[in-house]
Scaffold this active site. Sequence first.
Site, PDB file in Angstrom:
ATOM      1  N   SER A 169       0.839  -1.206   0.000  1.00  0.00           N
ATOM      2  CA  SER A 169       0.000   0.000   0.000  1.00  0.00           C
ATOM      3  C   SER A 169       0.866   1.245   0.000  1.00  0.00           C
ATOM      4  O   SER A 169       1.833   1.339   0.764  1.00  0.00           O
ATOM      5  CB  SER A 169      -0.882   0.017   1.251  1.00  0.00           C
ATOM      6  OG  SER A 169      -1.584   1.232   1.323  1.00  0.00           O
ATOM      7  N   TYR A 203      -0.414  -0.455  10.599  1.00  0.00           N
ATOM      8  CA  TYR A 203      -0.754  -0.942   9.244  1.00  0.00           C
ATOM      9  C   TYR A 203       0.113  -0.261   8.171  1.00  0.00           C
ATOM     10  O   TYR A 203       0.819  -0.952   7.419  1.00  0.00           O
ATOM     11  CB  TYR A 203      -2.261  -0.782   8.963  1.00  0.00           C
ATOM     12  CG  TYR A 203      -2.591  -1.037   7.512  1.00  0.00           C
ATOM     13  CD1 TYR A 203      -2.643  -2.333   7.003  1.00  0.00           C
ATOM     14  CD2 TYR A 203      -2.800   0.022   6.628  1.00  0.00           C
ATOM     15  CE1 TYR A 203      -2.903  -2.568   5.661  1.00  0.00           C
ATOM     16  CE2 TYR A 203      -3.070  -0.201   5.288  1.00  0.00           C
ATOM     17  CZ  TYR A 203      -3.121  -1.495   4.809  1.00  0.00           C
ATOM     18  OH  TYR A 203      -3.370  -1.727   3.475  1.00  0.00           O
ATOM     19  N   LYS A 207       3.203  -2.058   5.943  1.00  0.00           N
ATOM     20  CA  LYS A 207       3.202  -2.115   4.474  1.00  0.00           C
ATOM     21  C   LYS A 207       4.483  -1.501   3.897  1.00  0.00           C
ATOM     22  O   LYS A 207       5.042  -2.007   2.925  1.00  0.00           O
ATOM     23  CB  LYS A 207       1.956  -1.402   3.926  1.00  0.00           C
ATOM     24  CG  LYS A 207       0.665  -2.185   4.166  1.00  0.00           C
ATOM     25  CD  LYS A 207       0.660  -3.447   3.333  1.00  0.00           C
ATOM     26  CE  LYS A 207      -0.537  -4.322   3.530  1.00  0.00           C
ATOM     27  NZ  LYS A 207      -0.568  -5.478   2.634  1.00  0.00           N
TER      28      LYS A 207
HETATM   29  N1  LIG Z   1      -8.773  -1.567   0.090  1.00  0.00           N
HETATM   30  C1  LIG Z   1      -7.844  -0.656  -0.088  1.00  0.00           C
HETATM   31  O1  LIG Z   1      -8.134   0.538  -0.232  1.00  0.00           O
HETATM   32  C2  LIG Z   1      -6.399  -1.057  -0.112  1.00  0.00           C
HETATM   33  C3  LIG Z   1      -5.445  -0.069  -0.380  1.00  0.00           C
HETATM   34  C4  LIG Z   1      -4.108  -0.414  -0.421  1.00  0.00           C
HETATM   35  C5  LIG Z   1      -3.728  -1.728  -0.201  1.00  0.00           C
HETATM   36  N2  LIG Z   1      -4.678  -2.676   0.062  1.00  0.00           N
HETATM   37  C6  LIG Z   1      -4.228  -4.051   0.279  1.00  0.00           C
HETATM   38  O2  LIG Z   1      -5.027  -4.935  -0.488  1.00  0.00           O
HETATM   39  C7  LIG Z   1      -5.025  -6.229   0.111  1.00  0.00           C
HETATM   40  C8  LIG Z   1      -6.433  -6.781   0.187  1.00  0.00           C
HETATM   41  O3  LIG Z   1      -7.185  -6.008   1.068  1.00  0.00           O
HETATM   42  P1  LIG Z   1      -8.740  -5.704   0.868  1.00  0.00           P
HETATM   43  O4  LIG Z   1      -8.834  -4.262   0.673  1.00  0.00           O
HETATM   44  O5  LIG Z   1      -9.344  -6.633  -0.094  1.00  0.00           O
HETATM   45  O6  LIG Z   1      -9.251  -5.985   2.364  1.00  0.00           O
HETATM   46  P2  LIG Z   1     -10.268  -7.013   2.987  1.00  0.00           P
HETATM   47  O7  LIG Z   1     -11.559  -6.948   2.277  1.00  0.00           O
HETATM   48  O8  LIG Z   1     -10.223  -6.738   4.450  1.00  0.00           O
HETATM   49  O9  LIG Z   1      -9.589  -8.430   2.698  1.00  0.00           O
HETATM   50  C9  LIG Z   1      -8.469  -8.853   3.440  1.00  0.00           C
HETATM   51  C10 LIG Z   1      -8.335 -10.346   3.314  1.00  0.00           C
HETATM   52  O10 LIG Z   1      -7.226 -10.767   4.113  1.00  0.00           O
HETATM   53  C11 LIG Z   1      -7.653 -11.833   4.941  1.00  0.00           C
HETATM   54  N3  LIG Z   1      -6.888 -11.949   6.176  1.00  0.00           N
HETATM   55  C12 LIG Z   1      -6.794 -11.076   7.199  1.00  0.00           C
HETATM   56  N4  LIG Z   1      -6.055 -11.605   8.190  1.00  0.00           N
HETATM   57  C13 LIG Z   1      -5.686 -12.841   7.770  1.00  0.00           C
HETATM   58  C14 LIG Z   1      -4.942 -13.873   8.345  1.00  0.00           C
HETATM   59  N5  LIG Z   1      -4.449 -13.794   9.582  1.00  0.00           N
HETATM   60  N6  LIG Z   1      -4.735 -14.993   7.633  1.00  0.00           N
HETATM   61  C15 LIG Z   1      -5.248 -15.135   6.388  1.00  0.00           C
HETATM   62  N7  LIG Z   1      -6.001 -14.200   5.802  1.00  0.00           N
HETATM   63  C16 LIG Z   1      -6.213 -13.061   6.485  1.00  0.00           C
HETATM   64  C17 LIG Z   1      -9.108 -11.521   5.235  1.00  0.00           C
HETATM   65  O11 LIG Z   1      -9.777 -12.668   5.735  1.00  0.00           O
HETATM   66  P3  LIG Z   1     -11.082 -12.514   6.680  1.00  0.00           P
HETATM   67  O12 LIG Z   1     -12.201 -12.107   5.779  1.00  0.00           O
HETATM   68  O13 LIG Z   1     -11.228 -13.872   7.263  1.00  0.00           O
HETATM   69  O14 LIG Z   1     -10.748 -11.464   7.691  1.00  0.00           O
HETATM   70  C18 LIG Z   1      -9.567 -11.111   3.845  1.00  0.00           C
HETATM   71  O15 LIG Z   1      -9.775 -12.246   3.070  1.00  0.00           O
HETATM   72  C19 LIG Z   1      -4.331  -6.055   1.468  1.00  0.00           C
HETATM   73  O16 LIG Z   1      -2.999  -6.488   1.356  1.00  0.00           O
HETATM   74  C20 LIG Z   1      -4.384  -4.561   1.696  1.00  0.00           C
HETATM   75  O17 LIG Z   1      -3.337  -4.112   2.522  1.00  0.00           O
HETATM   76  C21 LIG Z   1      -5.999  -2.374   0.108  1.00  0.00           C
END
Ligand SMILES: NC(=O)c1ccc[n+]([C@@H]2O[C@H](COP(=O)([O-])OP(=O)(O)OC[C@H]3O[C@@H](n4cnc5c(N)ncnc54)[C@H](OP(=O)(O)O)[C@@H]3O)[C@@H](O)[C@H]2O)c1
Length: 331
Positions: A169, A203, A207
Amino acid sequence: MSDGVVNQKRNLPLLATRERCAGKTFIVTGANVGLGFEAAKHLAVLGAARVVLGVRTPSKGEIAKADIDAAAGTAGSGVVSVWPLDLESFDSVRAFVRRADQELERIDAVVENAAVALAEREMAEGHVKPVTVNVLSTLLMAVLLVPVMRAKAEKVADGVAPRITLVTSRAGFDDDAHAGWEKVKEDPIKGMDAEDMVPVKTYPLSKVTETIAVRHLAREVLPVEKGGVIINLVCPGLCITQLGRNAPDAFAQRLRKMHDMYGRTAEDGSRTLLHGAMAGVESHGKLLHSCQDGEPDVPDWVNELGAQKNTWEVIARELEAVEPGCVSKML
Ligand SMILES: NC(=O)c1ccc[n+]([C@@H]2O[C@H](COP(=O)([O-])OP(=O)(O)OC[C@H]3O[C@@H](n4cnc5c(N)ncnc54)[C@H](OP(=O)(O)O)[C@@H]3O)[C@@H](O)[C@H]2O)c1
């Protein structure tokens, strides 16, 4: 708010194609919701031979699998599988990689997407959870996977290096995260674990720690000719997902407003993950975002070579303590 978010493009190109996916095997972690789910769905729809959903709660994974099977017409075909993976446990990471080695004939790309953002100090494996999940387990998985993927690619011998795409991120590039980084950079793991660390700051710091370490790992320790695997970093931009589910109220409200104004849908954001999983050798060690080279947006302090080396070495020591010999086996 950064210009990157305000001006971020939407309706990104879908660079994964049927030709690039057919017959291939993919692993996506955190694939039950959000960006991981949407990326896995695209891969199945585009004819991948296997798509493994690495999820911490198998029942949630089965719901995701049913949705993906319905969209891709893959129900009962064995294309989509749900495998348990809890990044709060190093044993779970080891077991997942062992299973991948035993059960998959080839591994074309792994999208390490799972991550956590927390507002409270919570611990796993002796560290605050964002350190364990977003940094140590994520990199342990990459380090354990490299020799497995290299050996499988040598057997397949189609001349295409497999990829590990780490989802990071640019939130870790903002001024606040930079100020935090300056305080912890000597030992970012110890720094983030410190009792006086404000939990919500972990967080973005986790990252940027991942980003800084992976740049050294890919460029200096494991060039593609040595490691046999393309390792790249992807920032998906601000996307409307559940990532902020643990955020304090005021932050959650601000995030909702930002989502309304600038957010990419999870499907749109997943296209950046697919770009990473399809990108060529030129992406090795680089940051990608918006389905393009993101290097021009990497700040100088993230490019500081001494800090990259030190950060990788701090993490490598932690990984060696968890799994002795894992770093040398990767080389
Ligand atoms: N959304 C944004 O704006 C954004 C921006 C920059 C970067 N990112 C990055 O994008 C990636 C995906 O995030 P997202 O936005 O799709 O968020 P999300 O909807 O919260 O999805 C996160 C995923 O990670 C899983 N997870 C969390 N803790 C875990 C663990 N201990 N073991 C295995 N799985 C685990 C969650 O499982 P559960 O459902 O069981 O909790 C969920 O499947 C992340 O790396 C995040 O840092 C997102």
